[in-house]
Motif scaffolding. Structure first.
Motif, short mmCIF file in Angstrom:
data_model
loop_
_atom_site.label_atom_id
_atom_site.label_comp_id
_atom_site.label_asym_id
_atom_site.label_seq_id
_atom_site.Cartn_x
_atom_site.Cartn_y
_atom_site.Cartn_z
N GLU A 1 26.78 52.75 18.27
CA GLU A 1 26.11 51.78 19.14
C GLU A 1 26.69 50.38 18.93
OE1 GLU A 1 21.61 50.05 19.97
OE2 GLU A 1 21.89 51.96 18.91
N LYS A 2 26.91 50.00 17.67
CA LYS A 2 27.49 48.70 17.37
C LYS A 2 28.91 48.58 17.94
CE LYS A 2 24.24 46.73 14.81
NZ LYS A 2 23.60 45.45 15.18
N ASP B 1 28.73 48.08 21.66
CA ASP B 1 28.37 46.71 21.99
C ASP B 1 29.58 45.78 21.86
OD1 ASP B 1 25.78 47.45 22.47
OD2 ASP B 1 25.02 46.81 20.52
N ILE C 1 30.01 42.56 12.26
CA ILE C 1 29.62 42.94 13.61
C ILE C 1 29.18 44.40 13.67
CG2 ILE C 1 30.50 43.30 15.95
CD1 ILE C 1 32.24 40.79 15.51
N LEU C 2 29.88 45.25 12.93
CA LEU C 2 29.57 46.69 12.93
C LEU C 2 28.48 47.05 11.92
CD1 LEU C 2 33.19 48.17 13.21
CD2 LEU C 2 31.52 47.80 15.04
N ASN C 3 28.08 46.06 11.11
CA ASN C 3 27.02 46.26 10.12
C ASN C 3 27.39 47.34 9.10
OD1 ASN C 3 24.53 45.65 8.94
ND2 ASN C 3 23.46 47.25 10.09
#
Length: 210
Positions: free
Chosen positions: A32-33, A36, A75-77
């Motif tokens: 999901e990341k 986005d 950003i991708l955590n």
């Protein structure tokens, strides 16, 4: 550049290759990341490029992009060390594309981008052709548009381009050398096949059979 990075991240995410060791537990959230991020890149967030690109090098026919590990991980955590080295390194071919006086560097698999000048010319040609069919004199159209009658005559013929040529212009897939100036220079052939042969750099590639 943004398109090349977006394509790279999308492919890596699709192969579950963003991380050195894929984490099944974080798979859905990571996808999901990544999705986005791809959307933001393709949406034209220029500030985002400044955050995630560490450096870029231009070769003879290829461009190499190095991504910033910490910024991308944030950003991708994910933990920075978890990102694979392959995720951070992009190498892709580029081409020089010229349209009239404009020169663009096309990186990777660039999505079609319609030529706005051609689109406007095509739209006006259809409007003027409809006016003429309604019986409006060409002199009145020229006066309304504040141009000469000759200007209208050379451009209204675009309304009679072959359907394949018109669709290519709408999609942005017309040959790179096809410009409005080239189309309105001289008399446009009435035969559609002749038009496609004259204005297509590679007819079979640019205008495939339907």
């Amino acid at each position: 550049m943004a398109q090349a990075i977006a394509d790279h991240v999308e492919r890596a995410a699709g192969r579950h290759a963003l991380l050195t060791v894929p984490d099944a537990g974080a798979g859905e959230a990571l996808q999901e990341k990544a999705g986005d991020l791809v959307t933001r890149l393709r949406g034209g967030e220029t500030q985002l490029l400044g955050e995630i690109v560490r450096e870029g090098q231009l070769g003879a026919d290829r461009i190499m992009i190095a991504l910033e590990r910490n910024a991308l991980a944030g950003i991708l955590n994910v933990a920075p060390d978890d990102l694979s080295d392959a995720t951070l390194a992009i190498e892709t071919p580029f081409k020089i594309r010229r349209r009239g006086i404009e020169t663009k560097i096309i990186v990777g698999d660039m999505k079609p981008a319609p030529d706005r000048t051609l689109l406007r010319g095509l739209a006006k040609a259809h409007r003027w052709a409809a006016n003429l069919q309604e019986g409006i004199p060409i002199s009145e159209i020229a006066r309304r548009e504040n141009v000469s009658e000759a200007y209208i005559r050379t451009r209204v013929q675009l309304a009679f381009l072959s359907p394949k040529l018109q669709q290519a212009i709408l999609d942005g897939t017309q040959p790179a050398g096809l410009t409005l100036e080239k189309l309105v220079r001289g008399q446009l052939p009435l035969d559609w096949t002749t038009q496609e042969q004259r204005f297509g750099n590679n007819r079979e590639q640019a205008f495939p059979a339907t």
